[in-house]
Write an enzyme that holds these catalytic residues in place. Structure first.
Site, PDB file in Angstrom:
ATOM      1  N   LYS A 149      19.364   4.779   2.387  1.00  0.00           N
ATOM      2  CA  LYS A 149      18.546   5.787   1.724  1.00  0.00           C
ATOM      3  C   LYS A 149      17.484   5.038   0.932  1.00  0.00           C
ATOM      4  O   LYS A 149      17.804   4.211   0.081  1.00  0.00           O
ATOM      5  CB  LYS A 149      19.385   6.648   0.794  1.00  0.00           C
ATOM      6  CG  LYS A 149      18.579   7.697   0.032  1.00  0.00           C
ATOM      7  CD  LYS A 149      19.484   8.464  -0.921  1.00  0.00           C
ATOM      8  CE  LYS A 149      18.693   9.459  -1.728  1.00  0.00           C
ATOM      9  NZ  LYS A 149      19.512  10.049  -2.804  1.00  0.00           N
ATOM     10  N   VAL A 150      16.236   5.328   1.216  1.00  0.00           N
ATOM     11  CA  VAL A 150      15.125   4.641   0.573  1.00  0.00           C
ATOM     12  C   VAL A 150      14.532   5.535  -0.510  1.00  0.00           C
ATOM     13  O   VAL A 150      14.083   6.645  -0.224  1.00  0.00           O
ATOM     14  CB  VAL A 150      14.043   4.258   1.600  1.00  0.00           C
ATOM     15  CG1 VAL A 150      12.815   3.691   0.915  1.00  0.00           C
ATOM     16  CG2 VAL A 150      14.611   3.266   2.612  1.00  0.00           C
TER      17      VAL A 150
END
Length: 170
Positions: free
Chosen positions: A39-40
């Site tokens: 997850k960025v």
């Protein structure tokens, strides 16, 4: 990680952790047993999402973050999802379905309608209060009280949020 038998999502969330994970490090972590996704949340999110996806030949699922602020740009670069706060997934789902169906203009228009709510939920220090207030207003939870170190939003902020919720018929 593999010994625990649970899948691991690498979360690049420097605002919460104090550590930024460069794209090459996320790619290296993707090679570890048990690491199944990332997850960025480092701005700008879309370029990093694209860099990780390109470097892993699209074989490693990457999700966007930051309350879905750049979700359409992240999807355009190969993201497989997003993890916004929990108060509006029912409003975001049709946007993403439209985008994935190729109705990009329709998706952008629907997304743009949500932007005031998305933006409001990104305020440092009171974001959790905002999320919980919306959940309470929508009848999902009974109380919008937050625990320290989070603080409750003040009355004027909640009045401004009420206008946004009214515009969205929530």
């Amino acid at each position: 990680m593999a010994a625990a038998g649970l899948p691991v999502m690498v979360q690049d969330a420097p605002a919460s952790t104090g550590v930024t994970l460069p794209a090459p490090l996320v790619v290296e972590l993707s090679k570890l047993d048990g690491v199944e996704s990332a997850k960025v949340e480092t701005q700008p999110t879309a370029p990093k999402v694209g860099a990780v996806i390109d470097a892993t030949a699209g074989e490693f699922p990457v999700l966007g973050g930051q309350n879905a602020l750049f979700v359409l740009e992240e999807y355009a670069r190969g993201a497989v999802g997003t993890m916004p706060a929990s108060e509006f997934p029912d409003l975001l789902a049709p946007v993403l379905r439209s985008y994935l169906a190729g109705a990009h203009a329709e998706a952008r228009a629907a997304f743009n309608r949500l932007l005031p709510l998305i933006r409001f939920g990104l305020q440092p220090g009171i974001a959790w209060s905002i999320h919980k207030y919306v959940l309470q207003r929508r009848g999902v939870i009974a109380s919008a009280t937050v625990r320290a170190p989070a603080v409750d939003a003040d009355a004027a902020t909640l009045a401004a949020l009420d206008l946004i919720l009214s515009d969205l018929s929530l």
